[in-house]
Write a protein that holds these residues in place. Structure first.
Motif, short mmCIF file in Angstrom:
data_model
loop_
_atom_site.label_atom_id
_atom_site.label_comp_id
_atom_site.label_asym_id
_atom_site.label_seq_id
_atom_site.Cartn_x
_atom_site.Cartn_y
_atom_site.Cartn_z
N HIS A 99 0.86 -0.94 -0.18
CA HIS A 99 -0.26 -0.13 0.18
C HIS A 99 0.72 1.42 0.11
CE1 HIS A 99 1.21 -0.08 4.33
NE2 HIS A 99 0.88 -0.81 4.09
N GLY A 100 0.19 2.54 -0.73
CA GLY A 100 0.75 3.95 -0.22
C GLY A 100 1.22 4.21 1.33
N LEU A 101 1.71 5.59 1.31
CA LEU A 101 1.82 5.67 2.97
C LEU A 101 0.67 6.99 2.92
CD1 LEU A 101 3.17 5.79 5.99
CD2 LEU A 101 4.49 7.67 4.70
N LEU A 102 -0.46 6.56 3.92
CA LEU A 102 -1.06 7.64 4.51
C LEU A 102 -0.82 8.64 5.17
CD1 LEU A 102 -4.71 5.20 5.03
CD2 LEU A 102 -3.97 7.07 2.51
N PHE A 103 -1.02 9.85 4.72
CA PHE A 103 -0.51 11.02 5.89
C PHE A 103 -1.52 12.06 5.43
CE2 PHE A 103 1.19 12.03 1.28
CZ PHE A 103 1.56 13.44 1.68
N THR A 104 -1.27 13.30 6.64
CA THR A 104 -2.25 14.14 6.83
C THR A 104 -1.23 15.06 7.04
OG1 THR A 104 -4.13 12.98 8.03
CG2 THR A 104 -4.15 15.42 8.45
N ALA A 105 -1.15 16.36 5.97
CA ALA A 105 -0.95 17.30 6.16
C ALA A 105 -1.00 17.94 7.23
CB ALA A 105 -1.00 18.40 4.67
N GLU A 106 0.62 18.47 8.05
CA GLU A 106 0.65 19.51 8.95
C GLU A 106 -0.43 20.58 8.81
OE1 GLU A 106 3.60 18.63 11.74
OE2 GLU A 106 2.78 16.83 11.66
N LYS A 107 -0.03 21.75 7.34
CA LYS A 107 -0.31 22.80 7.79
C LYS A 107 -0.73 22.71 5.92
CE LYS A 107 4.85 23.93 6.84
NZ LYS A 107 5.97 24.68 7.24
N THR A 108 -0.49 24.01 5.37
CA THR A 108 -1.34 24.66 4.70
C THR A 108 -0.38 25.30 3.34
OG1 THR A 108 -3.81 24.33 4.44
CG2 THR A 108 -2.73 25.61 2.56
N GLY A 109 0.22 24.67 2.92
CA GLY A 109 1.43 25.23 1.64
C GLY A 109 2.21 24.23 0.65
N PRO A 110 3.22 24.87 0.19
CA PRO A 110 4.29 23.87 -0.06
C PRO A 110 4.80 23.37 1.05
CG PRO A 110 4.98 26.39 -0.01
CD PRO A 110 3.76 26.21 0.27
N ALA A 111 4.83 21.90 0.29
CA ALA A 111 6.20 20.72 0.91
C ALA A 111 6.98 19.60 -0.64
CB ALA A 111 5.04 19.39 1.42
N LYS A 112 7.76 20.03 0.18
CA LYS A 112 8.97 18.71 -0.79
C LYS A 112 8.93 17.12 -0.21
CE LYS A 112 12.63 22.09 -1.88
NZ LYS A 112 13.58 22.43 -2.06
N LEU A 113 8.33 16.07 -1.47
CA LEU A 113 8.05 15.49 -0.99
C LEU A 113 9.13 14.60 -1.61
CD1 LEU A 113 4.08 14.71 -1.68
CD2 LEU A 113 5.73 15.47 1.10
N CYS A 114 9.07 13.21 -0.77
CA CYS A 114 10.26 12.57 -1.96
C CYS A 114 10.42 11.32 -3.18
CB CYS A 114 10.86 11.65 -0.85
SG CYS A 114 12.37 10.39 -1.17
N LEU A 115 11.14 11.59 -4.00
CA LEU A 115 10.64 10.98 -4.85
C LEU A 115 11.29 9.48 -5.42
CD1 LEU A 115 10.20 13.31 -7.70
CD2 LEU A 115 8.35 11.69 -6.62
N CYS A 116 12.61 9.44 -4.34
CA CYS A 116 13.79 8.76 -4.39
C CYS A 116 12.84 6.89 -3.45
CB CYS A 116 15.22 9.12 -4.23
SG CYS A 116 15.06 9.19 -2.53
N LYS A 117 12.14 7.84 -2.57
CA LYS A 117 11.41 6.15 -2.01
C LYS A 117 12.41 5.92 -0.79
CE LYS A 117 8.46 7.07 -5.00
NZ LYS A 117 7.04 7.99 -4.32
N HIS A 118 13.72 6.58 -0.77
CA HIS A 118 14.47 6.01 0.48
C HIS A 118 14.55 7.08 1.47
CE1 HIS A 118 15.65 3.59 -2.75
NE2 HIS A 118 16.13 3.00 -1.86
N THR A 119 13.75 8.16 2.16
CA THR A 119 13.85 9.06 3.25
C THR A 119 13.66 8.62 3.91
OG1 THR A 119 13.18 10.47 3.37
CG2 THR A 119 11.73 9.65 2.72
N LYS A 120 14.74 8.89 5.10
CA LYS A 120 13.97 8.03 6.82
C LYS A 120 12.56 8.48 7.02
CE LYS A 120 18.49 6.21 7.11
NZ LYS A 120 19.20 6.81 5.71
#
Length: 82
Positions: free
Chosen positions: A49-70
């Protein structure tokens, strides 16, 4: 492709606009055609499955594409890019 390891669609993060309180599903397998979000392309692989997450704030965010983030789904510079 070894479907036990995620596919790496890119080694740079992607900037997206998130809305506070909204739940998103981050792609963990790297196969989604809707990066960085899950489109269920993982069906038929060992990824569950994917990872469900809830945004803590409104605005831009940098999300990982390499899939190796900690710090999923957020980029932590694991690939040398932030």
């Amino acid at each position: 492709m070894d479907d036990k390891k995620p596919f790496v669609p890119d080694t740079k993060p992607i900037e997206v606009f998130l809305e506070e309180g909204k739940t998103y599903e981050w792609c963990t397998c790297g196969l989604s055609g809707n990066q960085p979000f899950c489109d269920y392309s993982h069906f038929g692989t060992t990824h569950q499955h994917g990872l469900l997450f809830t945004a803590e704030k409104t605005g831009p965010a940098k999300l990982c594409l390499c899939k190796h983030t900690k710090t999923p789904p957020y980029c932590d510079g694991s690939c040398g890019n932030k």
